[in-house]
Design a protein around this motif. Structure first.
Motif, PDB file in Angstrom:
ATOM      1  N   GLY A   1       0.810  -1.211   0.000  1.00  0.00           N
ATOM      2  CA  GLY A   1       0.000   0.000   0.000  1.00  0.00           C
ATOM      3  C   GLY A   1       0.839   1.254   0.000  1.00  0.00           C
ATOM      4  N   ARG A   2       1.916   1.254   0.771  1.00  0.00           N
ATOM      5  CA  ARG A   2       2.791   2.438   0.817  1.00  0.00           C
ATOM      6  C   ARG A   2       3.471   2.666  -0.527  1.00  0.00           C
ATOM      7  N   GLN A   3       3.858   1.586  -1.191  1.00  0.00           N
ATOM      8  CA  GLN A   3       4.479   1.724  -2.505  1.00  0.00           C
ATOM      9  C   GLN A   3       3.492   2.264  -3.533  1.00  0.00           C
ATOM     10  N   ARG A   4       2.249   1.819  -3.497  1.00  0.00           N
ATOM     11  CA  ARG A   4       1.253   2.313  -4.437  1.00  0.00           C
ATOM     12  C   ARG A   4       0.957   3.789  -4.206  1.00  0.00           C
ATOM     13  N   LYS A   5       0.941   4.207  -2.950  1.00  0.00           N
ATOM     14  CA  LYS A   5       0.736   5.624  -2.658  1.00  0.00           C
ATOM     15  C   LYS A   5       1.912   6.457  -3.159  1.00  0.00           C
ATOM     16  N   MET A   6       3.110   5.932  -2.983  1.00  0.00           N
ATOM     17  CA  MET A   6       4.292   6.649  -3.447  1.00  0.00           C
ATOM     18  C   MET A   6       4.266   6.778  -4.974  1.00  0.00           C
ATOM     19  N   GLU A   7       3.859   5.721  -5.663  1.00  0.00           N
ATOM     20  CA  GLU A   7       3.770   5.777  -7.127  1.00  0.00           C
ATOM     21  C   GLU A   7       2.764   6.836  -7.571  1.00  0.00           C
ATOM     22  N   TYR A   8       1.627   6.922  -6.884  1.00  0.00           N
ATOM     23  CA  TYR A   8       0.618   7.913  -7.248  1.00  0.00           C
ATOM     24  C   TYR A   8       1.151   9.333  -7.015  1.00  0.00           C
ATOM     25  N   GLU A   9       1.822   9.533  -5.891  1.00  0.00           N
ATOM     26  CA  GLU A   9       2.329  10.870  -5.584  1.00  0.00           C
ATOM     27  C   GLU A   9       3.406  11.300  -6.566  1.00  0.00           C
ATOM     28  N   LEU A  10       4.259  10.372  -6.969  1.00  0.00           N
ATOM     29  CA  LEU A  10       5.294  10.720  -7.943  1.00  0.00           C
ATOM     30  C   LEU A  10       4.694  11.020  -9.314  1.00  0.00           C
ATOM     31  N   THR A  11       3.625  10.324  -9.658  1.00  0.00           N
ATOM     32  CA  THR A  11       2.973  10.545 -10.952  1.00  0.00           C
ATOM     33  C   THR A  11       2.202  11.859 -10.972  1.00  0.00           C
ATOM     34  N   HIS A  12       1.599  12.242  -9.853  1.00  0.00           N
ATOM     35  CA  HIS A  12       0.747  13.428  -9.786  1.00  0.00           C
ATOM     36  C   HIS A  12       1.361  14.537  -8.931  1.00  0.00           C
ATOM     37  N   LYS A  13       2.684  14.544  -8.815  1.00  0.00           N
ATOM     38  CA  LYS A  13       3.324  15.564  -7.990  1.00  0.00           C
ATOM     39  C   LYS A  13       3.157  16.951  -8.604  1.00  0.00           C
ATOM     40  N   ILE A  14       3.248  17.960  -7.752  1.00  0.00           N
ATOM     41  CA  ILE A  14       3.100  19.354  -8.191  1.00  0.00           C
ATOM     42  C   ILE A  14       4.476  19.977  -8.345  1.00  0.00           C
ATOM     43  N   PRO A  15       4.869  20.368  -9.539  1.00  0.00           N
ATOM     44  CA  PRO A  15       6.175  21.024  -9.710  1.00  0.00           C
ATOM     45  C   PRO A  15       6.145  22.427  -9.125  1.00  0.00           C
ATOM     46  N   LEU A  16       7.335  23.003  -8.925  1.00  0.00           N
ATOM     47  CA  LEU A  16       7.440  24.314  -8.287  1.00  0.00           C
ATOM     48  C   LEU A  16       6.803  25.420  -9.132  1.00  0.00           C
ATOM     49  N   ASP A  17       6.921  25.322 -10.452  1.00  0.00           N
ATOM     50  CA  ASP A  17       6.305  26.364 -11.282  1.00  0.00           C
ATOM     51  C   ASP A  17       4.785  26.327 -11.173  1.00  0.00           C
ATOM     52  N   ARG A  18       4.228  25.121 -10.990  1.00  0.00           N
ATOM     53  CA  ARG A  18       2.790  24.997 -10.783  1.00  0.00           C
ATOM     54  C   ARG A  18       2.377  25.629  -9.449  1.00  0.00           C
ATOM     55  N   LEU A  19       3.223  25.449  -8.396  1.00  0.00           N
ATOM     56  CA  LEU A  19       2.941  26.084  -7.108  1.00  0.00           C
ATOM     57  C   LEU A  19       2.971  27.603  -7.246  1.00  0.00           C
ATOM     58  N   GLY A  20       3.935  28.106  -8.022  1.00  0.00           N
ATOM     59  CA  GLY A  20       3.988  29.555  -8.243  1.00  0.00           C
ATOM     60  C   GLY A  20       2.732  30.076  -8.910  1.00  0.00           C
ATOM     61  N   MET A  21       2.192  29.334  -9.872  1.00  0.00           N
ATOM     62  CA  MET A  21       0.956  29.742 -10.535  1.00  0.00           C
ATOM     63  C   MET A  21      -0.218  29.730  -9.558  1.00  0.00           C
ATOM     64  N   LEU A  22      -0.266  28.732  -8.677  1.00  0.00           N
ATOM     65  CA  LEU A  22      -1.343  28.667  -7.695  1.00  0.00           C
ATOM     66  C   LEU A  22      -1.295  29.853  -6.735  1.00  0.00           C
ATOM     67  N   LEU A  23      -0.081  30.205  -6.315  1.00  0.00           N
ATOM     68  CA  LEU A  23       0.054  31.314  -5.361  1.00  0.00           C
ATOM     69  C   LEU A  23      -0.169  32.668  -6.017  1.00  0.00           C
ATOM     70  N   SER A  24       0.008  32.751  -7.335  1.00  0.00           N
ATOM     71  CA  SER A  24      -0.212  34.029  -8.025  1.00  0.00           C
ATOM     72  C   SER A  24      -1.696  34.332  -8.223  1.00  0.00           C
ATOM     73  N   ASP A  25      -2.533  33.350  -7.971  1.00  0.00           N
ATOM     74  CA  ASP A  25      -3.981  33.569  -8.065  1.00  0.00           C
ATOM     75  C   ASP A  25      -4.403  34.565  -6.994  1.00  0.00           C
ATOM     76  N   PRO A  26      -5.079  35.667  -7.354  1.00  0.00           N
ATOM     77  CA  PRO A  26      -5.476  36.685  -6.367  1.00  0.00           C
ATOM     78  C   PRO A  26      -6.370  36.138  -5.253  1.00  0.00           C
ATOM     79  N   SER A  27      -7.073  35.063  -5.517  1.00  0.00           N
ATOM     80  CA  SER A  27      -7.965  34.520  -4.490  1.00  0.00           C
ATOM     81  C   SER A  27      -7.228  33.726  -3.418  1.00  0.00           C
ATOM     82  N   VAL A  28      -5.946  33.401  -3.660  1.00  0.00           N
ATOM     83  CA  VAL A  28      -5.147  32.650  -2.687  1.00  0.00           C
ATOM     84  C   VAL A  28      -4.372  33.633  -1.817  1.00  0.00           C
ATOM     85  N   GLN A  29      -4.576  33.558  -0.516  1.00  0.00           N
ATOM     86  CA  GLN A  29      -3.955  34.482   0.427  1.00  0.00           C
ATOM     87  C   GLN A  29      -2.790  33.808   1.155  1.00  0.00           C
TER      88      GLN A  29
END
Length: 679
Positions: free
Chosen positions: A471-499
């Motif tokens: 189970g832990r390995q399957r969760k790790m595989e999912y997280e690596l496949t759907h991880k959020i890159p840093l540029d994506r985090l920057g886009m999320l934080l640039s949204d005016p609705s995010v404080q």
């Protein structure tokens, strides 16, 4: 670059100080240090008597009663049996464990996980070897259940002077003593075991004295059986019956695995000194005395220990034997706690509560859940399978299989790590694999006579370990496949609705290269992120201990107030930290990182001061610890295997402890974010 130069200058200065200090103290260390080391080693050797050798040195209590004896054993038969016991102790105890296995340590740690981590670091080992490690571990756990034969055999001494005492009463008394012993575990090994070494010292001294008396009184020529030809003649005479008898003689090496497994609590020299100069001679003389008595009284083998005790010292020996059996049980209980802790740290076992019962000895741990489960299983084994031979058969299966698995792992260590010449490796493997393979073949014939007990326990534990790992390995595989890159985090934080809200946040993630998908779920629903957020990964390394200066690694992630932190721990390290202490350690490391290094980007003193000020203000505003509470969404497209294993993992995950209590994070500071992972 400036940061690296400053570090190099400081290291050069430090090296000069160390050299000067070494030059001035070398003479004193030569004169005084060696004496102190020798004295300290002798003290440690004394302490090993009460911890390491409990199972091994008490084996004379149950070896002869566990042997499925011949119909009419003769003098030659007993000489052959003693010869088998002597050479088993010599080859497996002296050569394999005390001389070879103790050298296969992993930075001072011994046991299955030490061999596993050594091999993992030197070759590409996948899930198969993980199963092998978990199998050996689960067999070790099951040994703790069936080894209660030590207690049962010791208490059985009441029946000789009092024939009216029934087996049921002996079983009830044994179970009562074990329950009391388990209830005392919460006080810690040091407090419970302060009498252990003296007790084992008395046992190790008194039993060979009785053995010498028995040799002189009954059969002074017993040591002629040291010649291996008695073994050959024994098997030629008895054939299949002699082979089946090995299922009992293998118990003479019970507890030898502890020589290697408890290496981290002591050191190689102390264990070798205690074994070579006390335990080994004591066992040889005790078995020689028992055999000498049985040669003159061939039909007393069902109670081969207490019958050979002289009447004048019967009760003192009974008291010492019972106390020694308690010590042996205690040492195996403590070892089980240590193995469970290592399994949890390596993420092979569901998280259970682990309490460190000593401030000075990090290896002393206690787990309430494991303790009470062991207590129930041990009492059930005694009350349901009270027949000593049934438990002895189960014990023989465990002992032989664990030895055989260790032999295979040691052979791999010799080939891959030590680069031992092929001839020596072949000699080692052929001798011990054949010898232990014969033992395994003999004990496996007793599966239906109680030998199935450890297999049932081992299968249950291995199933838990594999289900959790899968189970832990399957969760790790999912997280690596759907991880959020840093540029994506920057886009999320640039949204005016995010404080960016005030405060310091520790956001726990299992991946280092990228961010957990839980973060996107969190920002999408909360529309906020703390002004200072530290994405924290607890990383367990396949080494026993991580140096304090290497434990916390900080880096900037390129966004204001956003940092990455990796906390490294070895499998023998303690993760039990005070919540404020953990926050203080991480923020102190972050402050030093901000002052000394800027991840390649030049920063002015004003920017550095502003960054440190933001960190202090965020810490004063409040600390929050955020972790994902993730579950699998098992759709119709999943295979039947995934449906079963992931459902089993969810059952384990819902009933295990959170990782945050190990850091002693206060409840008001914890935030759990629920999210479904698609299987």
């Amino acid at each position: 670059m400036d940061c690296l130069l400053r570090q190099a200058d400081s290291l050069e200065t430090l090296s000069e100080v160390v050299v000067d200090s070494a030059a001035t103290t070398a003479h004193l260390r030569t004169l005084h240090g060696e004496k102190m080391d020798r004295w300290g080693t002798l003290v440690l050797a004394y302490k090993t008597l009460g911890v390491v050798f409990g199972g091994l040195v008490t084996s004379p209590l149950y070896v002869y009663p566990s042997i499925k004896f011949l119909k009419s054993p003769t003098e030659e038969d007993y000489l052959g049996i003693f010869s088998i016991i002597f050479w088993t102790l010599t080859l497996i105890g002296v050569v394999k464990y005390a001389s070879i296995a103790l050298k296969a340590d992993d930075q001072g740690e011994g046991g299955t996980f030490a061999l596993y981590s050594l091999l993992c670091r030197h070759m590409n080992i996948g899930i198969l070897s993980s199963k092998r490690a978990s199998t050996n571990s689960s067999l070790s756990h099951s040994m703790d259940e069936v080894t209660k034969k030590q207690m049962l055999s010791a208490m059985d001494g009441l029946r000789a002077p009092f024939p009216s005492v029934s087996k049921s009463l002996v079983e009830a008394l044994s179970a009562t003593v074990l329950v009391v012993l388990f209830l005392l575990q919460k006080f810690g090994t040091s407090r419970v075991s302060f009498l252990f070494s003296p007790i084992m010292g008395m046992w190790t001294l008194t039993t060979p004295i009785v053995g010498i008396y028995s040799i002189i009184h009954h059969y002074p020529r017993i040591f002629k059986a040291l010649s291996p030809h008695y073994i050959v003649h024994f098997f030629l005479r008895n054939g299949k019956e002699g082979w089946l008898l090995l299922g009992g003689t293998v118990l003479c090496i019970t507890g030898s695995e502890a020589l290697f497994a408890d290496l981290g609590h002591f050191n190689r020299s102390s264990i070798q000194i205690a074994f070579f100069f006390t335990i080994y001679p004591s066992l040889v003389l005790t078995y020689a005395g028992q055999t000498a008595y049985l040669i003159k009284n061939p039909n007393d083998h069902d109670d081969g220990f207490y019958k050979f005790i002289p009447t004048a010292v019967y009760w003192p020996i009974f008291i010492v034997a019972t106390s020694a059996a308690i010590v042996a049980s205690q040492s195996l209980i403590s070892a089980t706690f240590s193995v469970i802790k290592q399994s949890v740290v390596l993420d092979y076992f569901p998280r259970v509560k682990v309490v460190h019962t000593s401030r000075s000895k990090e290896g002393e741990v206690y787990s309430p859940e494991v303790n009470y489960i062991l207590m129930i299983l041990c009492v059930a084994v005694i009350l349901i399978f009270g027949d000593g031979k049934d438990i002895g058969n189960a014990f023989g299966v465990v002992v032989s299989l664990v030895m055989l698995i260790t032999t295979i792992l040691l052979t791999l260590v010799m080939i891959i790590i030590w680069r031992t010449p092929c001839g020596l490796v072949a000699l080692y493997f052929s001798v011990f694999f054949v010898m232990e393979g014969v033992y395994v073949s003999a004990v496996c014939t007793k599966i239906h006579e109680g030998g199935w007990i450890p297999f049932a326990i081992s299968f249950f534990l291995a199933l838990i370990m594999f289900g959790w790992f899968y189970g832990r390995q399957r969760k790790m595989e999912y997280e690596l496949t759907h991880k959020i890159p840093l540029d994506r985090l920057g886009m999320l934080l640039s949204d005016p609705s995010v404080q960016r809200v005030p405060g310091l946040c520790f956001f726990y993630t299992n991946i280092q290269d990228g961010l957990t998908p839980v973060l996107g779920h969190y920002i999408k629903n909360m529309k906020s992120l703390h002004k200072v957020t530290i994405f924290t990964t607890l990383r367990y390394s396949l080494v026993p201990k991580v140096a304090p200066r290497e434990r916390i690694v900080i880096k900037k992630l390129g966004l204001k107030g956003v940092y990455g932190c990796v906390v490294h721990y070895g499998y023998a390290d303690s993760l039990n930290l005070d919540g404020d202490d953990f926050v203080g350690q991480v923020t102190a490391s972050l402050r030093v990182h901000i002052q000394n290094c800027s991840d390649g980007r030049p920063s002015s003193p004003m920017e550095i001061q502003e960054e440190i000020s933001d960190l202090e203000q965020a810490k004063q505003a409040g600390v929050a610890h955020v972790r994902g509470k993730t579950r699998f969404y098992i759709g119709k497209s999943c295979s039947w295997f995934d449906r079963i294993m992931l459902a089993f993992y969810e059952l384990l995950h819902n009933n295990c402890r959170s990782a945050l209590p190990a850091l002693w994070v206060p409840l008001p500071q914890r935030i759990e974010v629920g999210m479904l992972y698609e299987a």
